[in-house]
Enzyme design. Structure first.
Site, PDB file in Angstrom:
ATOM      1  N   ASP A  15       0.854  -1.188   0.000  1.00  0.00           N
ATOM      2  CA  ASP A  15       0.000   0.000   0.000  1.00  0.00           C
ATOM      3  C   ASP A  15       0.893   1.241   0.000  1.00  0.00           C
ATOM      4  O   ASP A  15       1.727   1.400   0.889  1.00  0.00           O
ATOM      5  CB  ASP A  15      -0.901  -0.007   1.228  1.00  0.00           C
ATOM      6  CG  ASP A  15      -1.989   1.036   1.177  1.00  0.00           C
ATOM      7  OD1 ASP A  15      -1.812   2.067   0.503  1.00  0.00           O
ATOM      8  OD2 ASP A  15      -3.030   0.824   1.814  1.00  0.00           O
ATOM      9  N   ASP A  51       3.740   0.214  -8.472  1.00  0.00           N
ATOM     10  CA  ASP A  51       3.353   1.007  -9.647  1.00  0.00           C
ATOM     11  C   ASP A  51       3.145   2.461  -9.250  1.00  0.00           C
ATOM     12  O   ASP A  51       2.764   3.278 -10.066  1.00  0.00           O
ATOM     13  CB  ASP A  51       2.077   0.452 -10.293  1.00  0.00           C
ATOM     14  CG  ASP A  51       0.858   0.620  -9.426  1.00  0.00           C
ATOM     15  OD1 ASP A  51       0.977   0.454  -8.197  1.00  0.00           O
ATOM     16  OD2 ASP A  51      -0.226   0.902  -9.964  1.00  0.00           O
ATOM     17  N   THR A  83       0.483 -10.192 -10.009  1.00  0.00           N
ATOM     18  CA  THR A  83      -0.568 -10.097  -8.988  1.00  0.00           C
ATOM     19  C   THR A  83      -1.784  -9.367  -9.559  1.00  0.00           C
ATOM     20  O   THR A  83      -1.714  -8.735 -10.616  1.00  0.00           O
ATOM     21  CB  THR A  83      -0.063  -9.337  -7.755  1.00  0.00           C
ATOM     22  OG1 THR A  83       0.191  -7.974  -8.139  1.00  0.00           O
ATOM     23  CG2 THR A  83       1.216  -9.953  -7.196  1.00  0.00           C
ATOM     24  N   GLU A  86      -0.932  -5.793 -10.009  1.00  0.00           N
ATOM     25  CA  GLU A  86      -0.181  -5.503 -11.224  1.00  0.00           C
ATOM     26  C   GLU A  86      -1.093  -5.520 -12.444  1.00  0.00           C
ATOM     27  O   GLU A  86      -0.974  -4.673 -13.323  1.00  0.00           O
ATOM     28  CB  GLU A  86       0.949  -6.514 -11.421  1.00  0.00           C
ATOM     29  CG  GLU A  86       1.819  -6.184 -12.616  1.00  0.00           C
ATOM     30  CD  GLU A  86       3.070  -7.021 -12.695  1.00  0.00           C
ATOM     31  OE1 GLU A  86       3.888  -6.736 -13.593  1.00  0.00           O
ATOM     32  OE2 GLU A  86       3.247  -7.940 -11.890  1.00  0.00           O
TER      33      GLU A  86
END
Length: 103
Positions: A15, A51, A83, A86
């Protein structure tokens, strides 16, 4: 875990806590970086992926400060699984930032 006992530590898409007042809640901080590298074996690997561009550069800069050397983003996924986070990031056309460091 005893010191120098882990072969690798993988942190994929934690997170980012994007608001600056919440940055203290991020899992990767100076304390955890020092803890991780104390637990890694010589030759062990730390792999961080996100990201979130601000988080990626914050971790990169922290690692540079802790190790006093230049850190670069990697284009090596190291067989990292894709994941759900992702998949969502790729659908949004976000860049994926990987940092791989060998102790």
């Amino acid at each position: 875990f005893p010191d120098k006992s882990l072969d690798e530590v993988l942190v994929f898409f934690p997170d980012p806590w994007p608001k600056s007042k919440h940055n203290k809640r991020r899992i990767i901080n100076e304390y955890t970086i020092n803890l991780i590298f104390r637990k890694l074996k010589i030759g062990g690997m730390f792999h961080f992926t996100t990201d979130h561009i601000n988080y990626a550069y914050a971790v990169k800069n922290m690692l540079q400060d802790v190790f006093n050397k230049s850190i670069v983003f990697s284009n090596n996924r190291n067989n990292r699984p894709i994941t759900n986070y992702e998949k969502r990031a790729l659908k949004r056309k976000n860049f994926i930032f990987d940092i791989n460091i060998i102790r």
